[in-house]
Design a protein around this motif. Structure first.
Motif, mmCIF file in Angstrom:
data_model
loop_
_atom_site.group_PDB
_atom_site.id
_atom_site.type_symbol
_atom_site.label_atom_id
_atom_site.label_comp_id
_atom_site.label_asym_id
_atom_site.label_seq_id
_atom_site.Cartn_x
_atom_site.Cartn_y
_atom_site.Cartn_z
ATOM 1 N N GLY A 261 -15.104 -10.073 -3.552
ATOM 2 C CA GLY A 261 -15.275 -10.156 -5.002
ATOM 3 C C GLY A 261 -16.016 -8.958 -5.564
ATOM 4 N N ALA A 262 -17.085 -8.534 -4.874
ATOM 5 C CA ALA A 262 -17.815 -7.346 -5.329
ATOM 6 C C ALA A 262 -16.946 -6.104 -5.229
ATOM 7 N N GLY A 263 -16.147 -6.036 -4.170
ATOM 8 C CA GLY A 263 -15.237 -4.900 -4.029
ATOM 9 C C GLY A 263 -14.239 -4.830 -5.172
ATOM 10 N N GLN A 264 -13.726 -5.985 -5.585
ATOM 11 C CA GLN A 264 -12.795 -6.006 -6.718
ATOM 12 C C GLN A 264 -13.475 -5.506 -7.993
ATOM 13 N N THR A 265 -14.697 -5.977 -8.239
ATOM 14 C CA THR A 265 -15.419 -5.544 -9.437
ATOM 15 C C THR A 265 -15.668 -4.038 -9.397
ATOM 16 N N LEU A 266 -16.070 -3.523 -8.242
ATOM 17 C CA LEU A 266 -16.289 -2.074 -8.091
ATOM 18 C C LEU A 266 -15.001 -1.308 -8.320
ATOM 19 N N PHE A 267 -13.889 -1.878 -7.888
ATOM 20 C CA PHE A 267 -12.586 -1.231 -8.107
ATOM 21 C C PHE A 267 -12.300 -1.102 -9.597
ATOM 22 N N PHE A 268 -12.529 -2.170 -10.338
ATOM 23 C CA PHE A 268 -12.284 -2.127 -11.779
ATOM 24 C C PHE A 268 -13.268 -1.211 -12.505
ATOM 25 N N LEU A 269 -14.454 -0.993 -11.888
ATOM 26 C CA LEU A 269 -15.424 -0.060 -12.454
ATOM 27 C C LEU A 269 -15.131 1.378 -12.029
ATOM 28 N N ASP A 270 -14.052 1.564 -11.282
ATOM 29 C CA ASP A 270 -13.617 2.882 -10.792
ATOM 30 C C ASP A 270 -14.623 3.486 -9.804
ATOM 31 N N ARG A 271 -15.362 2.648 -9.108
ATOM 32 C CA ARG A 271 -16.216 3.114 -8.009
ATOM 33 C C ARG A 271 -15.433 2.898 -6.720
ATOM 34 N N GLN A 272 -14.424 3.764 -6.552
ATOM 35 C CA GLN A 272 -13.416 3.543 -5.527
ATOM 36 C C GLN A 272 -13.983 3.553 -4.107
ATOM 37 N N GLN A 273 -14.879 4.480 -3.815
ATOM 38 C CA GLN A 273 -15.409 4.587 -2.460
ATOM 39 C C GLN A 273 -16.206 3.342 -2.082
ATOM 40 N N ASP A 274 -17.080 2.896 -2.989
ATOM 41 C CA ASP A 274 -17.860 1.681 -2.728
ATOM 42 C C ASP A 274 -16.948 0.463 -2.639
ATOM 43 N N ALA A 275 -15.943 0.427 -3.504
ATOM 44 C CA ALA A 275 -15.006 -0.700 -3.498
ATOM 45 C C ALA A 275 -14.252 -0.766 -2.180
ATOM 46 N N GLU A 276 -13.775 0.371 -1.719
ATOM 47 C CA GLU A 276 -13.024 0.384 -0.462
ATOM 48 C C GLU A 276 -13.906 -0.054 0.705
ATOM 49 N N ARG A 277 -15.171 0.383 0.699
ATOM 50 C CA ARG A 277 -16.080 0.022 1.786
ATOM 51 C C ARG A 277 -16.242 -1.498 1.874
ATOM 52 N N LEU A 278 -16.481 -2.151 0.736
ATOM 53 C CA LEU A 278 -16.687 -3.596 0.748
ATOM 54 C C LEU A 278 -15.388 -4.358 1.018
#
Length: 736
Positions: free
Chosen positions: A467-484
């Motif tokens: 869920g946090a990864g999805q939110t980071l993805f929508f915030l365009d924090r791609q690297q953090d999103a991919e990690r989670l």
């Protein structure tokens, strides 16, 4: 000297608690939920914004569903400081720190300085309280209100002053408009007043009346507002009935804050709940009527299935005393482990559960029993814990709803620990043995996990990472999103835990952005396995397959999208493109033209299909697509560009047509306003092949100037070569 010592201890507790909370909030800013809260926190933020902007009545045109004080508090902060993610949390850090200081005062009043100091410092470092002070939820304000209320209740019991009882009532009413379940304490306090006033019942009734009037002062304006605005009699909020049903129905697990089958989003869930009640009633229901319907349904199940209801009630009682923090809006250990490392340095960290509720719970139970012998001062504490526990267990149990009892449980645990030490020092072996038995017995209770919870797998951690990864993805924090998301996917695969479709889609889109199309395909395949009716997953699966030039498989994926979303125009265009590239020109062209008629933006798919045909040496098919398409979208620059090139320098010399190219170039120049370097280049080619060298030279020079401004080196080189040939009066060119 005593007051000076108390003041110093109070200051040290508040300072320590404040420092820890500010450091926590600073680290919490790395969480995607800091600026994008979810569920209840998001609802509070939206309500607070409406309050700050003077449009609360527009936001809530009916009786309140939830108690309003916390959103009003948050809205007031927004009114003063502007809408901020940081400022409310810093203010709540101060409130939480003061709560720890007040807990010392309460403990000092009831049990003495040592117990109060232990409780104050323990609360200052207790990670669950720190977590809630950093969330835009009611708990921070509510804990402060409850500890302050208990202090005044102890004073009222000592002095039996009508004005103190009235003040207790006001504080009780204010707590009720933060969370109404505290009102269950009112009749207990009422009875305590009458019993303490024997034999002068009249004086007791006067004190009870002062409590009642004080309690109604904050509540009645809200009741009146609900009636005037919503035309409905609702004392504070109307959510009680549905919450009672959530915790008491055949499918209830006693800890989930939702009805099985309802959507996860706040607005959608509320709508579904209202529709369910109204379908059953056969008419539109006011909020109070919906609440009564759900209450009736819950009681109907309880009376028809008393054994099942009693078993569920016992399970909920066990959930209240488990060391595990049952998640509600968020899984607390995920937030604290992932974004706030300071929690790992605290003595009551989740990474050391033996120092958390596993210690507080058993010692608090002992402290509660031992405190009953201390007379009048301990009555408010015991009454609060027992009544509040009942108010939670009657509904459903999770960490968030247990949190308001934590300060008092910590205080009772501190007293329980010191009581054991005192029995040891005084060699009261029987009392020590009995106390040890209580602690051991409650230790067994507290150490039990709820059914279906396995911390070795920890489903909640996996889903929270996703869920946090999805939110980071929508915030365009791609690297953090991919990690989670990648961590969640690996753990889900390792433990064979199903991951939600949305998480797989987000990870797949990240992989597609990196041109890792095979990995993206795997993610989208997992998404459709998780949710076979997920049209978005099928759509992206088709795109990833098309990027790998697997057009037959891509077409099958797009066909599945159309089964799920009939008439979806972009998918028609994608399917048409895939069919053309796989050789099914007739079928694909029909879909492409149908999509183009519905939406001119789908012309890109037709252009992509024609480009693929050209690469495959199928120039006749490309021309057929473009000529059919240009009739439907005569001013589409993509199709005009390709047609001009095919008519001027196409590999099939028999299909070149300088006159048509010249005609299309004139249209393209008009549509583009001569501000597109590529259009100027192909138009120069068209004019040159049509024998108009002077105009071709002018267009090429204009295009070269634009290409240089745009720093398009490839186009600059091509235009320079074209100009050189025009200057040399070269024959018709064979390449751009």
């Amino acid at each position: 000297m005593g007051r000076l010592a108390d003041g110093l201890i109070f200051a040290l507790i508040v300072a320590a608690a404040l420092a820890i909370r500010i450091a926590y909030v600073h680290q919490l800013q790395s969480s995607p939920f800091f600026s994008h809260p979810e569920l209840d926190a998001r609802y509070h933020v939206e309500w607070a914004k409406a309050f700050a902007e003077g449009r609360e009545r527009e936001f809530l045109p009916t009786a309140y569903f939830r108690a309003p004080l916390y959103p009003w508090f948050l809205g007031t902060v927004y009114s003063i400081f502007g809408v901020s993610d940081l400022v409310p949390r810093l203010i709540q850090s101060g409130i939480g720190a003061l709560t720890c200081g007040l807990l010392f005062i309460l403990g000092r009043m009831v049990f003495g300085r040592l117990v109060g100091a232990i409780a104050g410092f323990a609360a200052a470092t207790y990670w669950v309280l720190i977590y809630f002070d950093g969330e835009l939820l009611t708990e921070s304000l509510y804990c402060f209100q409850l500890v302050l209320l208990l202090i005044v209740l102890v004073l009222s019991g000592r002095r039996q002053s009508a004005w103190l009882w009235g003040l207790s009532g006001v504080l009780l009413g204010l707590a009720a408009i933060t969370r109404p379940n505290i009102l269950l304490l009112a009749p207990v306090v009422f009875g305590w007043i009458l019993l303490a006033s024997r034999p002068t019942w009249r004086r007791g009734l006067g004190r009870a009346a002062a409590l009642t009037v004080g309690c109604l002062l904050p509540i009645l304006p809200i009741t009146i507002r609900n009636y005037v605005v919503g035309h409905d009699f609702v004392l504070i909020a109307s959510q009680g009935g549905v919450n009672f049903y959530i915790g008491n129905n055949p499918q209830s697990d006693g800890m989930s804050a939702r009805i099985v089958g309802d959507p996860g989003e706040w607005d959608a869930a509320m709508k579904a709940q209202a529709e369910r009640a109204e379908r059953a009633a056969g008419r539109t229901l006011r909020p109070s009527e919906q609440s009564r319907w759900y209450t009736g349904e819950a009681w109907r199940w309880i009376t028809l299935q008393p054994a099942a209801a009693a078993a569920l009630l016992l399970r909920k009682l066990g959930y209240f005393w488990t060391f595990w923090e049952i998640p509600n809006d968020q899984y607390i250990p995920f937030i604290t482990r992932t974004f706030t490392p300071i929690v790992g340095w605290l003595p009551f960290s989740f990474t050391q559960p033996e120092l958390g509720f596993a210690i507080v719970g058993p010692l608090a139970a002992l402290g509660l029993l031992a405190s009953l012998r201390r007379g009048r001062d301990s009555v408010p504490l015991a009454a609060f814990v027992l009544v509040y526990m009942a108010s939670v267990v009657l509904f459903f149990v999770n960490s968030r709803f247990r949190a308001p009892t934590l300060p008092v449980l910590i205080l009772l645990a501190a007293f329980g620990a010191t009581w054991l030490v005192e029995q040891l020092i005084r060699m009261r072996w029987t009392s020590l043995a009995l106390g040890g038995f209580v602690v051991a017995a409650m230790g067994l209770v507290v150490s039990r996990l709820p059914a279906r919870v396995d911390l070795r797998i920890d489903h909640n951690m996996i889903q929270s990472q996703a869920g946090a990864g999805q939110t980071l993805f929508f915030l365009d924090r791609q690297q953090d999103a991919e990690r989670l998301l990648d961590a969640a996917a690996r753990r889900a695969d390792e433990h064979r835990v199903p991951l939600k479709s949305d998480a797989w889609v987000a990870l797949g889109l990240i992989r597609m952005k990196k041109a890792a199309y095979a990995e993206a395909q795997h993610c989208f395949e997992q998404a459709v396995r998780a949710k076979p009716d997920d049209a978005t997953a099928y759509q992206n699966l088709g795109v990833s397959l098309a990027a790998q030039n697997r057009m037959t498989a891509a077409a099958a994926a797009f066909e599945q999208v159309l089964r799920l979303r009939p008439g979806d125009v972009p998918t028609q265009a994608n399917l048409g493109n895939a069919l053309v590239q796989s050789g099914k020109v007739e079928e694909g062209l029909e879909l492409l033209l149908s999509a183009l008629r519905a939406d001119a933006k789908t012309a890109g798919s037709l252009v992509a299909a024609s480009e693929a045909c050209i690469r495959q040496g199928r120039q006749a098919d490309a021309l057929r697509l473009l000529e059919a398409g240009i009739e439907k979208a005569p001013n589409n620059l993509g199709m005009l560009t390709q047609l001009i090139q095919l008519y001027t320098i196409g590999s099939d010399v028999s299909r070149r047509d300088p006159a048509k190219a010249r005609q299309l170039a004139e249209r393209a120049l008009k549509v583009s306003g001569r501000k597109d370097a590529l259009i100027l280049q192909v138009s120069a080619l068209a004019y040159w092949t049509a024998g108009e060298s002077d105009e071709a030279r002018k267009l090429a020079e204009q295009g070269l100037k634009l290409a240089r401004q745009q720093k398009d080196r490839k186009l600059v080189t091509q235009l320079q070569a074209l100009l050189a040939r025009i200057e040399a009066a070269a024959p018709e060119p064979n390449q751009p």
